[in-house]
Scaffold this active site. Structure first.
Site, short mmCIF file in Angstrom:
data_model
loop_
_atom_site.label_atom_id
_atom_site.label_comp_id
_atom_site.label_asym_id
_atom_site.label_seq_id
_atom_site.Cartn_x
_atom_site.Cartn_y
_atom_site.Cartn_z
N LYS A 26 -38.08 76.08 34.25
CA LYS A 26 -37.08 75.34 33.45
C LYS A 26 -37.67 74.01 33.01
O LYS A 26 -37.49 73.58 31.87
CB LYS A 26 -35.82 75.06 34.26
CG LYS A 26 -34.95 76.26 34.57
CD LYS A 26 -33.67 75.77 35.25
CE LYS A 26 -32.97 76.87 36.01
NZ LYS A 26 -31.88 76.39 36.85
N GLU A 78 -32.99 86.64 44.36
CA GLU A 78 -32.88 85.19 44.31
C GLU A 78 -32.62 84.64 45.73
O GLU A 78 -33.04 83.53 46.06
CB GLU A 78 -31.75 84.74 43.36
CG GLU A 78 -31.89 83.29 42.94
CD GLU A 78 -30.93 82.89 41.81
OE1 GLU A 78 -29.76 82.63 42.11
OE2 GLU A 78 -31.35 82.81 40.66
N GLY A 96 -24.06 80.20 43.86
CA GLY A 96 -23.71 80.81 42.57
C GLY A 96 -23.64 82.33 42.64
O GLY A 96 -22.71 82.95 42.14
N ARG A 97 -24.64 82.95 43.27
CA ARG A 97 -24.68 84.42 43.29
C ARG A 97 -23.68 85.02 44.29
O ARG A 97 -23.57 86.23 44.38
CB ARG A 97 -26.10 84.89 43.59
CG ARG A 97 -26.73 84.29 44.82
CD ARG A 97 -28.23 84.54 44.88
NE ARG A 97 -28.89 83.83 45.98
CZ ARG A 97 -29.34 82.58 45.90
NH1 ARG A 97 -29.19 81.89 44.79
NH2 ARG A 97 -29.93 82.01 46.94
N HIS A 116 -33.32 111.26 35.24
CA HIS A 116 -34.04 111.65 34.02
C HIS A 116 -34.94 110.52 33.53
O HIS A 116 -35.36 110.50 32.40
CB HIS A 116 -33.05 112.07 32.95
CG HIS A 116 -32.20 113.22 33.39
ND1 HIS A 116 -32.57 114.53 33.22
CD2 HIS A 116 -31.03 113.25 34.08
CE1 HIS A 116 -31.64 115.32 33.75
NE2 HIS A 116 -30.70 114.57 34.28
N LYS A 154 -21.53 76.64 37.92
CA LYS A 154 -21.39 75.84 39.14
C LYS A 154 -21.87 74.42 38.88
O LYS A 154 -21.21 73.45 39.20
CB LYS A 154 -22.19 76.49 40.28
CG LYS A 154 -22.07 75.73 41.57
CD LYS A 154 -22.84 76.37 42.70
CE LYS A 154 -22.81 75.45 43.90
NZ LYS A 154 -23.64 75.92 45.01
N GLU A 177 -28.43 77.29 29.00
CA GLU A 177 -27.90 78.43 28.23
C GLU A 177 -26.39 78.28 28.07
O GLU A 177 -25.82 78.49 27.00
CB GLU A 177 -28.20 79.76 28.95
CG GLU A 177 -29.66 80.15 29.01
CD GLU A 177 -30.37 79.64 30.26
OE1 GLU A 177 -29.94 78.61 30.83
OE2 GLU A 177 -31.37 80.27 30.66
O1 F6P Z 1 -31.09 80.99 37.96
C1 F6P Z 1 -30.78 79.85 38.63
C2 F6P Z 1 -29.29 79.65 38.78
O2 F6P Z 1 -29.11 78.40 39.34
C3 F6P Z 1 -28.58 80.71 39.60
O3 F6P Z 1 -28.71 80.49 40.96
C4 F6P Z 1 -27.20 80.59 39.11
O4 F6P Z 1 -26.42 81.72 39.42
C5 F6P Z 1 -27.43 80.43 37.62
O5 F6P Z 1 -28.62 79.66 37.53
C6 F6P Z 1 -26.32 79.74 36.87
O6 F6P Z 1 -26.06 78.48 37.40
P1 F6P Z 1 -24.73 77.70 37.06
O7 F6P Z 1 -23.58 78.48 37.59
O8 F6P Z 1 -24.88 76.36 37.73
O9 F6P Z 1 -24.65 77.56 35.56
#
Ligand code: F6P
Length: 497
Positions: free
Chosen positions: A461, A319, A233-234, A349, A172, A178
């Site tokens: 972060k 979240e 995002g979620r 289990h 987003k 990452e």
């Molecule tokens: O963990 C924080 C967060 O902003 C989440 O809310 C989101 O789903 C994830 O990182 C990835 O964010 P992006 O889609 O901006 O890469």
């Protein structure tokens, strides 16, 4: 909560979009339900639901709406955001997704790069639908790359064929470390594999709300699928974030997924609180919180196909609602319990010992699917056993068992819901996810929490940056304004000073 009390309550079974919810083992008596509905009314839940779907700025801290429902509004009825109907832009992305589905011939591998909300939803859907007997599939290898740890990257790059790989960068913000690092690594791999610049450009796709950043990264404008800041995002799997679903299983399957979610949205908006599945699920949790001060909640789908569901729900719930202050900055009495779970009967289990005899009361949502997920000769018998385990666990947890031996005594009074899906396909998967999304935002409304921001993820972060520099530079590190004494000495353990 004895079995008999539960059975004598005729008002425990409800349904929406053919999904059944049975709340009998919550042990909530009718007058208590009436109190809960009164509480929901006092919290203006009806108004919240209207505001949510009408595009009001329910995400107050970020001053924006939370309109994931518009992404599954297949009827295209106007949805106005700040004076403008967003449905033409949403429908345009649908058309582009459909066109792309017809174009991808000879693609063997898709590397989907994204994390959190840009990973869990599509990963869950791809996994779940792969279990649907006889589903039409393009049979591409869908690789989900989330972690900065190069373990997954290495495994994926070993398996993927560079000349027939497509890469979808999903973010987003398009700033997530990452994701951008992994994307660069995959581009580096394509180059090292001899792909030309134009071949790489053709293989790169992006899904984002930050189109300029995707262009800047080198993705061709026609390969960028936008979504918008009014989609959390979620809550974003319904946008082009769900592209892998359409690419692997066809655009009609993707539409079915949206249709299931839309059916639940219609129910959520129109059913009275007393029959409204997301509301009943939310209120039952609230009841257990107030009655037993519960701190954890488990979700156990009796279906391997839904093994990723608890992980998806962990982000969605924790979240969204893992917060200590309400919309006005005031401390809350209750907020999100710890969410955990995994597929049954495997889970039995593992940690069911604690669910039955541990000191804590942990409410559970059991999810069962009426039809087996295979057509093997053993399917019916195995499925019968699976379902009987699901039903037996709920009964054992509710009723317990008294014996003279404390070690063999089950206290009982352990509440649970049962959800039954007629079968697992794209429609019911979409419905299930929307059911829980609406339950999560209902809980937020009941706790007066903003379920759409996540400020708590930022501090770590920020702190990682100077630590990374210290690890890169090596040598002895002393405490300073960014790094405290304990962390400095830990860095020194890694730097071997
Ligand atoms: O963990 C924080 C967060 O902003 C989440 O809310 C989101 O789903 C994830 O990182 C990835 O964010 P992006 O889609 O901006 O890469």
């Amino acid at each position: 909560m004895s079995l008999n009390t539960a059975v004598s309550d005729p008002k425990s079974v409800f349904s929406a979009a053919d999904i059944v919810l049975d709340t009998a083992y919550q042990g909530i008596k009718q007058p208590e339900w009436q109190d809960l509905f009164a509480q929901a009314k006092k919290a203006n839940l009806g108004q919240f639901i209207q505001d949510l779907f009408a595009g009001k700025h329910v995400n107050a801290s970020e001053d924006r709406p939370a309109l994931h429902s518009a992404l599954r509004n297949l009827d295209k009825t106007p949805v106005i955001v700040d004076g403008q109907d967003v449905m033409p832009a949403v429908a345009d992305v649908w058309h582009r997704i459909e066109a792309l589905c017809n174009k991808w011939i000879g693609v063997t591998d898709v590397i989907h790069i994204g994390i959190g909300g840009s990973d869990f939803g599509p990963r869950l859907a791809i996994e779940a639908l792969a279990h649907v007997p006889n589903i039409e599939s393009r049979g591409m290898r869908m690789h989900f790359l989330a972690n900065i740890d190069t373990a997954d990257l290495g495994r994926i790059l070993q398996r993927a064929l560079p000349h027939s790989t497509r890469v979808i960068i999903v973010s987003k913000s398009f700033t997530t470390l990452e994701t951008t690092k992994n994307a660069k690594a995959v581009v580096r791999w394509l180059k090292d594999s001899g792909r030309t610049e134009s071949q790489i450009n053709n293989a790169l796709f992006a899904v984002t709300a930050n189109v300029p950043a995707a262009k800047e990264f080198g993705v061709k404008p026609e390969n960028i699928y936008p979504f918008w800041d009014w989609v959390g995002g979620r809550y974003s799997v319904w946008s082009a974030v769900g592209l892998p679903i359409a690419l692997q299983y066809g655009f009609d399957t993707f539409k079915e997924f949206l249709a299931g979610a839309q059916a639940i949205d219609h129910h959520y908006q129109s059913a009275p609180l007393e029959q409204n599945l997301p509301v009943l699920m939310a209120l039952s949790l609230l009841y257990q919180q107030e009655k037993h001060n519960i701190k954890s909640f488990a979700v156990i789908p009796y279906a391997d196909a839904l093994d990723w569901f608890p992980k998806w729900l962990q982000q969605l719930d924790m979240e969204s609602n893992g917060k200590s202050v309400d919309r006005n900055g005031k401390p809350v009495k209750f907020s999100c319990p710890v969410v955990f779970g995994s597929s049954g009967s495997n889970a039995q289990h593992s940690y069911f010992q604690l669910l039955h005899q541990g000191k804590e009361v942990i409410p559970i949502d059991f999810i069962a699917i009426r039809e087996p997920m295979s057509t093997l000769p053993e399917a019916k018998e195995h499925h019968r056993i699976l379902l009987s385990n699901c039903l037996a666990q709920a009964q054992a947890l509710a009723n317990g068992k008294q014996t003279d031996n404390p070690n063999n005594t089950y206290p009982g009074k352990r509440p649970s819901n049962l959800l039954i899906l007629p079968k697992l396909n794209a429609f019911y998967l979409g419905a299930l996810l929307a059911l829980y999304e609406n339950r999560t935002t209902t809980l937020g409304a009941l706790w007066n929490i903003n379920s759409f921001d996540q400020p708590g993820v930022e501090l770590g972060k920020v702190l990682a940056k100077p630590i990374e520099t210290a690890l890169r530079n090596g040598g002895k590190v002393n405490q300073d304004e960014h790094i405290d004494a304990i962390t400095a000495s830990r860095i020194n353990l890694f730097n071997k000073t």
